[in-house]
Scaffold this motif. Structure first.
Motif, mmCIF file in Angstrom:
data_model
loop_
_atom_site.group_PDB
_atom_site.id
_atom_site.type_symbol
_atom_site.label_atom_id
_atom_site.label_comp_id
_atom_site.label_asym_id
_atom_site.label_seq_id
_atom_site.Cartn_x
_atom_site.Cartn_y
_atom_site.Cartn_z
ATOM 1 N N HIS A 15 4.154 11.595 -7.349
ATOM 2 C CA HIS A 15 5.271 12.050 -6.526
ATOM 3 C C HIS A 15 5.624 11.046 -5.431
ATOM 4 N N GLY A 16 5.130 9.814 -5.550
ATOM 5 C CA GLY A 16 5.571 8.743 -4.653
ATOM 6 C C GLY A 16 4.758 8.611 -3.382
ATOM 7 N N TYR A 17 3.443 8.537 -3.526
ATOM 8 C CA TYR A 17 2.586 8.363 -2.355
ATOM 9 C C TYR A 17 2.867 6.993 -1.721
ATOM 10 N N PRO A 18 3.069 6.915 -0.398
ATOM 11 C CA PRO A 18 3.480 5.655 0.238
ATOM 12 C C PRO A 18 2.470 4.524 0.024
ATOM 13 N N GLU A 19 3.004 3.344 -0.208
ATOM 14 C CA GLU A 19 2.194 2.160 -0.485
ATOM 15 C C GLU A 19 1.185 1.901 0.630
ATOM 16 N N LEU A 62 -0.707 -3.173 5.028
ATOM 17 C CA LEU A 62 -1.877 -2.366 5.348
ATOM 18 C C LEU A 62 -2.231 -2.403 6.826
ATOM 19 N N ALA A 63 -1.274 -2.872 7.606
ATOM 20 C CA ALA A 63 -1.540 -3.085 9.029
ATOM 21 C C ALA A 63 -2.097 -1.847 9.729
ATOM 22 N N ASP A 64 -1.556 -0.693 9.380
ATOM 23 C CA ASP A 64 -1.997 0.500 10.107
ATOM 24 C C ASP A 64 -3.278 1.089 9.529
ATOM 25 N N PHE A 65 -3.856 0.357 8.630
ATOM 26 C CA PHE A 65 -5.077 0.876 8.035
ATOM 27 C C PHE A 65 -6.239 0.000 8.465
ATOM 28 N N PRO A 66 -7.151 0.520 9.261
ATOM 29 C CA PRO A 66 -8.229 -0.324 9.797
ATOM 30 C C PRO A 66 -9.028 -0.982 8.681
ATOM 31 N N LYS A 106 -6.548 4.366 1.228
ATOM 32 C CA LYS A 106 -7.207 5.608 1.610
ATOM 33 C C LYS A 106 -7.467 6.478 0.375
ATOM 34 N N ILE A 107 -6.438 6.618 -0.428
ATOM 35 C CA ILE A 107 -6.533 7.525 -1.564
ATOM 36 C C ILE A 107 -7.342 6.893 -2.706
ATOM 37 N N MET A 108 -7.260 5.548 -2.796
ATOM 38 C CA MET A 108 -8.029 4.869 -3.839
ATOM 39 C C MET A 108 -9.527 4.972 -3.557
#
Ligand code: ZN
Ligand code: ZN
Ligand code: ZN
Ligand code: ZN
Length: 795
Positions: free
Chosen positions: A135-139, A179-183, A144-146
């Motif tokens: 359903h189009g999970y944001p790139e 991925l900037a907002d992902f630590p 996180k989801i992987m």
């Protein structure tokens, strides 16, 4: 719930009372159901429909674009509190309000996958991850989801896939600038951690996944019954001059033997007991959890990961497959009518679904035949095999050109009774027993529904949607076709009062930290089971019913001798109601006077009130006797007291016990114990030792002691409670089984091995009389047993 909501019901009853006498008489004396239907529906005015529409709007069943964000935030709050189950349900509510292929939908699925992960439901979690991605999970959130996906795969032992997911992640992660907002450090740390886990697992010897696969098949009935489908060969169908159709044992039946296994011909999930939410400022959307959020609307399977209908926020399913089947069979017609169906009640909903399942052609054929037979205008079937089989269920069949009477209504030419529409149609509607205003009420509900169907079908035709069923109903107002459909639905609605079967499940309740759980039977859905409907009622039945999904199993709960009738309880059971109350209920709902052995003895012996609701003497504890004024039954004791005085004391006591239970569920253990001990002192001064309230108090004390880890005390209290349950429900009742299950848990947790093993055995023995080996409690007992035997091999 079964009947329309109170406002619509009282509106119609008032409408009835204001009708001119002459019209009331015409409706009351109408000879056939078609006359009742035609007379009544001609009285349905546009203003009535407007009123009904307003009531239907009280149920919010559409999709609201603001809701997904709201529910996601509410879900996140519960997630923070580590209440993952409620969080999952709230995310599901968010999903059901989202449109497909939107960020809303993908985020709700992704959040739900996190809740499921914490609940250890890895398979379901993986499914939700895939749903989020489709359903189009944001790139930007992908890592996180992987990671979660890899964790699930590791937990499930699917190491190759886990490794592939990890290397995908490693490959894509540094390359992605978004991925900037992902630590990144945390991703690296988690990846490292996961790789260690994979290695650890790989060094372990191969283990087989716990293959405790619950077979949805349930029990096996053995040899096929040639006369009666879905029944064991030990069951025979007979005609009794007084009772009509009934089932008897054709040979001796042993306790626990399965007798009937039948899938519901039709079923509708009960929406739950919550009143519609009238939108106010602080609660725009409903965060309450109902059975509608927890069970598949088609197959009734329990699930935290529902998938919603694309068209409404109401219908939810366990899988894409159930969604598709429901849509094709009935929901595409029901979908736009959600609020109306909730307003009109479950019976009306079942009547509609039944006609949709069967299809218009068969409904009209069977109904036409029925009308003609009842008009004594005997119908000779065309050379059409389909009509022949339909015709034969009407009590009269044609054989070699002449009309003979079949002995048992509902059977086919060969005398076989099957779980089909012919059998459903032959269930008694008791037209003559229902009051005229009840028939009027049902007829107006059905005609309001018919008009909505017509309106919807015009719309469908206008928008080019192709639906043969809708086209069948797409006709000018109350053309003969719609009348046929309406009359069939009216017949089904009237049948349901006596023939609806509640589909139930056992839900476990109890404080979170306390090991001892309570259990209560809850009604999940209402269905029609043509074979089970053949069972007559007894207040002290010799069978039990249990359900898996929509399949009901009837088991013998005691020995049934050859030739003895097989009976089932319609609700009023002798351990739950006094004889007068039972008789009243059976007469008003089922239109008969119960003459079962329990009623017979109780009426003739004028037995004193059962022990579980008896009062005792304040000074000598002997039973009190009498009606308005009670006096002590022991000679020489002069105690006497007014019944209403004791009744009000009992009411106060119940309130006190309720407060104690509240303390208990809030985890306030010491205050709960103090409160319960006070209640116990009070109770013992005026209630018999086997009074139900004393049992409840002991049960509460057992729960509190268990939560404090005092297993010995807990067991003592539960044994006291067990005595009350046994006195009230009997030593081999299902209630006794649940109570023994609790006692087994306590002994198990207290590591009292011999006591635990003997209690487990007793509990298994009792429970297996009422439910099959797939039952949760029986499975749990088996796990406890094998664990104890592993730990103490000498036993
Ligand atoms: Zn399902
Ligand atoms: Zn829908
Ligand atoms: Zn009875
Ligand atoms: Zn006395």
């Amino acid at each position: 719930m079964d009947l329309p909501v109170a406002e619509w019901k009282s509106y119609l009853l008032q409408k009835w009372s204001l009708l001119p006498k002459s019209i009331q008489v015409t409706v009351s004396t109408a000879e056939t159901l078609s006359d009742v239907f035609l007379q009544s529906s001609s009285l349905l005015q546009p203003e009535d429909e407007i009123f009904l529409k307003r009531l239907s709007k009280g149920y919010f069943v559409g999709k609201d674009s603001g809701a997904p964000l709201f529910y996601r935030e509410e879900g996140n709050k519960k997630f923070q509190e580590k209440d993952y189950t409620v969080a999952a349900v709230l995310y599901s509510k968010g999903v059901s309000h989202s449109r497909p292929n939107t960020e809303d939908m993908s985020l709700c699925y992704a959040n739900r996958s996190a809740a499921l992960f914490h609940l250890g439901q890895y398979e379901t979690c993986l499914k939700d991850i895939i749903r989020a991605q489709t359903h189009g999970y944001p790139e930007r959130l992908q890592p996180k989801i992987m990671l979660r996906k890899a964790e699930c795969l590791v937990a499930l032992g699917r190491l190759q896939e886990a490794r592939r997911t990890i290397s995908d992640l490693e490959r894509n992660f540094p390359a992605s600038p978004t991925l900037a907002d992902f630590p990144s450090q945390s991703v690296q740390r988690n990846l490292h951690h996961l790789k260690m886990k994979v290695q650890e697992k790989e060094n372990l010897p191969e283990t087989f996944p716990a293959a405790l696969a619950k077979t949805l098949e349930g029990v096996d009935l053995g040899e096929e019954n040639k006369q009666l489908s879905n029944a064991s060969s030990s069951v025979g169908l007979c005609m009794d001059p007084l009772k009509g159709r009934c089932l008897v044992a054709t040979r001796e039946i042993l306790p626990g033997e399965p007798l009937v296994k039948e899938d519901a011909f039709v079923s509708v999930l009960n929406p739950g007991e919550l009143p519609p939410l009238h939108h106010s400022l602080d609660s725009k959307w409903d965060t309450r959890v109902t059975n509608g959020d927890l069970y598949c609307h088609r197959c009734l399977k329990h699930t935290l990961a529902t998938v919603p209908c694309d068209g409404c926020s109401y219908a939810k399913y366990c899988s894409q497959e159930c969604l598709r089947q429901a849509w094709e069979l009935y929901h595409r017609i029901e979908c736009p009518l959600g609020g109306l169906l909730l307003t009109l009640g479950v019976f009306c909903h079942i009547a509609l679904r039944l006609t949709l399942l069967v299809g218009f052609e068969d409904v009209s054929k069977i109904r036409k035949l029925c009308d003609e037979v009842s008009n004594k205008d005997i119908y000779l079937p065309e050379s059409n095999s389909r009509v022949k089989t339909l015709n034969s269920g009407l009590g009269e069949i044609e054989k070699n050109g002449k009309i003979v009477e079949t002995p048992i209504p509902g059977c086919d030419v060969n005398g076989k009774y099957e779980s089909n529409y012919q059998a459903v149609f032959n269930l008694l509607p008791h037209t003559e027993n229902h009051s005229p205003e009840h028939k009027f009420l049902c007829a107006l509900c059905v005609s309001a529904l018919c008009r909505q169907l017509e309106a919807a079908s015009f719309q469908a035709v206008a928008t080019g949607a192709d639906s043969s069923r809708l086209k069948a109903a797409a006709a000018p107002e109350l053309c003969p076709d719609v009348t046929v459909w309406g009359v069939a639905m009216l017949r089904h609605m009237l049948q349901l009062q006596c023939n609806a079967q509640a589909i139930t499940t056992i839900q476990h309740t109890g404080s979170k930290e306390g090991i001892v759980t309570g259990s209560r039977q809850v009604r999940l859905a209402t269905g029609i089971f043509p074979v089970i409907s053949l069972l007559n009622h007894s207040c002290s039945p010799n069978t039990s019913v249990s359900f898996i999904s929509t399949i009901a199993t009837i088991q013998a709960s005691q020995r049934i001798g050859k030739g003895q009738e097989i009976v089932h309880c319609y609700g009023p059971h002798k351990s739950r109601m006094g004889v007068a109350e039972r008789q009243q209920k059976l007469r008003s709902q089922y239109f008969f006077d119960c003459t079962c052995p329990a009623c017979h003895t109780e009426v003739h012996e004028m037995a004193a009130r059962p022990r579980w609701e008896a009062f005792c003497c304040n000074s000598c504890r002997a039973p009190m006797q009498g009606d308005d004024v009670l006096s002590c039954g022991r000679r020489g004791c002069a105690e006497s007291v007014r019944r209403d005085h004791l009744a009000s004391r009992l009411q106060d006591l119940r309130q006190q016990v309720g407060m104690a239970q509240k303390l208990l569920s809030d985890g306030e253990l010491e205050p709960a114990i103090q409160q319960l001990l006070g209640c116990q002192r009070d109770a013992k001064s005026f209630l018999s030792a086997e009074h139900a309230v004393l049992g409840e108090i002991e049960d509460g004390l057992a729960q509190a002691c268990a939560a404090l880890g005092d297993w010995q005390k807990s067991a003592t209290h539960l044994q006291n409670s067990l005595r009350v349950v046994e006195a009230r429900h009997g030593p081999s009742s299902v209630e006794m089984g649940h109570e023994l299950f609790k006692l087994a848990q306590i002994f198990f947790n207290g590591f009292a091995v011999p006591e635990a093993l003997s209690t487990i055995r007793k509990a298994e023995e009792v429970l297996s009389l009422h439910c099959g080996p797939w039952d949760d409690e029986i499975q749990e007992l088996q796990k406890m047993k094998s664990c104890l035997l592993d730990l103490t091999p000498s036993l």
